[in-house]
Design a protein around this motif. Structure first.
Motif, PDB file in Angstrom:
ATOM      1  N   ILE A 156     122.529  40.020 -47.062  1.00  0.00           N
ATOM      2  CA  ILE A 156     122.598  39.366 -48.501  1.00  0.00           C
ATOM      3  C   ILE A 156     121.370  38.664 -48.615  1.00  0.00           C
ATOM      4  O   ILE A 156     120.760  37.713 -48.066  1.00  0.00           O
ATOM      5  N   LEU A 157     120.719  39.007 -49.883  1.00  0.00           N
ATOM      6  CA  LEU A 157     119.419  38.346 -50.158  1.00  0.00           C
ATOM      7  C   LEU A 157     120.171  37.322 -51.431  1.00  0.00           C
ATOM      8  O   LEU A 157     120.445  37.943 -52.568  1.00  0.00           O
ATOM      9  N   ILE A 158     120.016  36.045 -51.669  1.00  0.00           N
ATOM     10  CA  ILE A 158     120.339  35.254 -52.525  1.00  0.00           C
ATOM     11  C   ILE A 158     119.291  34.554 -53.473  1.00  0.00           C
ATOM     12  O   ILE A 158     118.345  34.089 -52.655  1.00  0.00           O
ATOM     13  N   GLU A 159     119.433  34.426 -54.727  1.00  0.00           N
ATOM     14  CA  GLU A 159     118.540  33.592 -55.254  1.00  0.00           C
ATOM     15  C   GLU A 159     119.286  32.704 -56.234  1.00  0.00           C
ATOM     16  O   GLU A 159     120.010  33.203 -57.222  1.00  0.00           O
ATOM     17  N   ASN A 160     119.035  31.263 -55.923  1.00  0.00           N
ATOM     18  CA  ASN A 160     119.862  30.367 -56.427  1.00  0.00           C
ATOM     19  C   ASN A 160     119.246  29.866 -57.854  1.00  0.00           C
ATOM     20  O   ASN A 160     120.068  29.224 -58.532  1.00  0.00           O
ATOM     21  N   HIS A 161     118.098  30.309 -58.147  1.00  0.00           N
ATOM     22  CA  HIS A 161     117.355  30.056 -59.577  1.00  0.00           C
ATOM     23  C   HIS A 161     116.550  31.166 -59.941  1.00  0.00           C
ATOM     24  O   HIS A 161     116.166  31.998 -59.276  1.00  0.00           O
ATOM     25  N   CYS A 162     116.793  31.302 -61.369  1.00  0.00           N
ATOM     26  CA  CYS A 162     115.805  32.251 -61.968  1.00  0.00           C
ATOM     27  C   CYS A 162     114.833  31.935 -62.734  1.00  0.00           C
ATOM     28  O   CYS A 162     115.038  31.458 -63.817  1.00  0.00           O
TER      29      CYS A 162
END
Length: 209
Positions: free
Chosen positions: A144-150
């Protein structure tokens, strides 16, 4: 405090105290100040018998404390490109950006032979770009690749082709041995974007993370 809520999502004061290695009293004092400043809010949830638990989360103002890469200006520029050059011109601009990013990612990922290593490296690159990214495995063993901010959220809301472009870049950068699926999406109301990476037929993910 804001970073912990951004990365881990809604938490109780006790959980924040454990995470930050400070006392619960100090956490509640800080949360009180952040709440007065409009940066955090809370919801009470009764999960079992007894007193409800208070879960704290970031407000829109709290989320705005993190980098946005001049997203408002970017959104205006995209609107101008569409107005002056039409949708075809906007598509050309996004395709050019997509190819430039893909070339950068491939230069960093191609020397790495394992998919796990590629995903870890991609997470590091995305974190450096402001996405607060991390790589992990879910209980099923999927990467899983998680991005907590955009940092381009405002621009992406104005032009959702940017999000589609990023998904296509990930797929191309990681290669044909895997499929990339976005199953959490900030623009659809999730608190983060998350991508599931699975082997295609003939691909194989070694257990490493």
């Amino acid at each position: 405090m804001l970073y912990s809520l951004k990365v881990a999502g809604p938490q109780t004061a006790a959980a924040l105290a454990d995470r930050l290695d400070i006392t619960a009293v100090a956490v509640r004092q800080m949360l009180g100040r952040l709440h007065e400043g409009g940066l955090v809010a809370f919801e009470d949830s009764r999960e079992s018998v007894g007193r409800p638990k208070r879960f704290w989360h970031l407000t829109d103002a709290g989320n705005a404390q993190f980098p946005d890469n001049h997203a408002g200006l970017t959104a205006d520029l995209l609107a101008s490109v569409s107005s002056v050059f039409g949708e075809a011109g906007l598509d050309r601009l996004i395709s050019h950006r997509e190819q430039a990013i893909l070339n950068q990612y491939r230069a960093a990922l191609d020397p790495i032979h394992s998919i796990e290593g590629k995903v870890e490296q991609l997470a590091e690159i995305r974190s450096a770009e402001g996405y607060m990214a991390e790589a992990r495995r879910d209980p099923n063993g999927d990467l899983i690749l998680i991005e907590n901010h955009c940092p381009i959220c405002v621009a992406a809301k104005a032009c959702q082709k940017l999000c589609r472009s990023e998904l296509e870049v990930f797929q191309a950068a990681l290669g044909p041995d895997v499929s990339v699926e976005r199953f959490e999406h900030i623009l659809k109301g999730a608190r983060r974007c998350a991508y599931r990476i699975r082997p295609t037929s003939g691909g194989q993910l070694a257990m490493k993370l």
